[in-house]
Design a protein around this motif. Structure first.
Motif, PDB file in Angstrom:
ATOM      1  N   GLN A   9      15.659  37.247  56.557  1.00  0.00           N
ATOM      2  CA  GLN A   9      16.326  36.706  57.414  1.00  0.00           C
ATOM      3  C   GLN A   9      16.917  35.290  56.769  1.00  0.00           C
ATOM      4  O   GLN A   9      16.419  34.691  56.056  1.00  0.00           O
ATOM      5  CB  GLN A   9      15.500  36.042  58.690  1.00  0.00           C
ATOM      6  N   LEU A  10      18.295  35.276  57.196  1.00  0.00           N
ATOM      7  CA  LEU A  10      19.177  33.990  56.632  1.00  0.00           C
ATOM      8  C   LEU A  10      18.824  32.848  57.370  1.00  0.00           C
ATOM      9  O   LEU A  10      18.884  33.104  58.921  1.00  0.00           O
ATOM     10  CB  LEU A  10      20.513  34.393  56.672  1.00  0.00           C
ATOM     11  N   LYS A  11      18.541  31.746  56.967  1.00  0.00           N
ATOM     12  CA  LYS A  11      17.906  30.540  57.789  1.00  0.00           C
ATOM     13  C   LYS A  11      18.945  29.348  57.523  1.00  0.00           C
ATOM     14  O   LYS A  11      19.109  28.880  58.717  1.00  0.00           O
ATOM     15  CB  LYS A  11      16.559  30.212  57.160  1.00  0.00           C
ATOM     16  N   THR A  12      19.793  29.487  56.697  1.00  0.00           N
ATOM     17  CA  THR A  12      20.851  28.205  56.406  1.00  0.00           C
ATOM     18  C   THR A  12      21.650  28.442  57.718  1.00  0.00           C
ATOM     19  O   THR A  12      22.271  29.390  57.741  1.00  0.00           O
ATOM     20  CB  THR A  12      21.376  28.395  54.880  1.00  0.00           C
ATOM     21  N   ASP A  13      22.075  27.144  58.224  1.00  0.00           N
ATOM     22  CA  ASP A  13      23.299  27.056  59.416  1.00  0.00           C
ATOM     23  C   ASP A  13      22.747  27.879  60.524  1.00  0.00           C
ATOM     24  O   ASP A  13      23.895  28.475  60.968  1.00  0.00           O
ATOM     25  CB  ASP A  13      24.698  27.535  58.636  1.00  0.00           C
ATOM     26  N   ASN A  14      21.634  28.406  60.827  1.00  0.00           N
ATOM     27  CA  ASN A  14      21.294  28.951  61.892  1.00  0.00           C
ATOM     28  C   ASN A  14      20.309  28.278  62.757  1.00  0.00           C
ATOM     29  O   ASN A  14      19.285  27.766  62.095  1.00  0.00           O
ATOM     30  CB  ASN A  14      20.806  30.504  61.522  1.00  0.00           C
ATOM     31  N   ASP A  15      20.249  28.448  63.887  1.00  0.00           N
ATOM     32  CA  ASP A  15      19.129  27.833  64.807  1.00  0.00           C
ATOM     33  C   ASP A  15      17.738  28.579  64.357  1.00  0.00           C
ATOM     34  O   ASP A  15      18.112  29.522  63.865  1.00  0.00           O
ATOM     35  CB  ASP A  15      19.374  27.827  66.185  1.00  0.00           C
ATOM     36  N   THR A  16      16.831  28.052  64.830  1.00  0.00           N
ATOM     37  CA  THR A  16      15.482  28.558  64.373  1.00  0.00           C
ATOM     38  C   THR A  16      15.647  30.182  65.035  1.00  0.00           C
ATOM     39  O   THR A  16      15.738  30.526  66.149  1.00  0.00           O
ATOM     40  CB  THR A  16      14.260  27.821  65.164  1.00  0.00           C
ATOM     41  N   ARG A  75       9.732  34.844  65.028  1.00  0.00           N
ATOM     42  CA  ARG A  75       8.712  34.244  65.737  1.00  0.00           C
ATOM     43  C   ARG A  75       9.274  33.581  67.067  1.00  0.00           C
ATOM     44  O   ARG A  75       8.596  33.593  68.042  1.00  0.00           O
ATOM     45  CB  ARG A  75       8.246  32.818  65.069  1.00  0.00           C
ATOM     46  N   TYR A  76      10.554  33.150  67.060  1.00  0.00           N
ATOM     47  CA  TYR A  76      11.202  32.518  68.402  1.00  0.00           C
ATOM     48  C   TYR A  76      12.293  32.884  69.099  1.00  0.00           C
ATOM     49  O   TYR A  76      12.795  32.692  69.766  1.00  0.00           O
ATOM     50  CB  TYR A  76      11.590  30.938  67.995  1.00  0.00           C
TER      51      TYR A  76
END
Length: 106
Positions: A9-16, A75-76
């Motif tokens: 999963q891409l985490k950069t520039d994305n909400d949790t 997770r969320y």
């Protein structure tokens, strides 16, 4: 090198847990510190708040983990990953109870 079917999963520039996600084949170095995925080289990072690897060229942060049989990989959020064609059959068998390739012993 070890190949594994992984949740990415891409985490950069994305909400949790709201970034795009994939079920993909990931190749790991012998030390497991470097991952090769979709033409990217990802290195294991430290001190990142919600990621465990980063792209060495773009510095984008990613979360890599083994997929969950119940499909609850985030997770969320309820984001559903895109499943790469080359792993679809193995992943669908995994969801039905089979082990993932390379993980027959656990």
């Amino acid at each position: 090198m070890a190949d594994r079917v992984m949740f990415v999963q891409l985490k950069t520039d994305n909400d949790t847990d709201k970034g795009p996600a994939w079920i993909s084949n990931v190749r790991f170095s012998k030390s497991w510190q470097t991952a090769y995925w979709h033409g990217r080289t990802l290195r294991r990072g430290r001190g990142m708040s919600d990621a465990n690897f980063y792209d060495v060229e773009t510095a984008e942060e990613y979360w890599l983990s083994g997929p969950h049989r119940d499909g609850a990989d985030t997770r969320y959020s309820g984001i559903r990953p895109e499943i790469d064609d080359d792993v679809r059959q193995a992943y669908e068998a995994f969801l039905r109870g089979a082990p993932l390739p390379g993980r027959e012993q656990g």
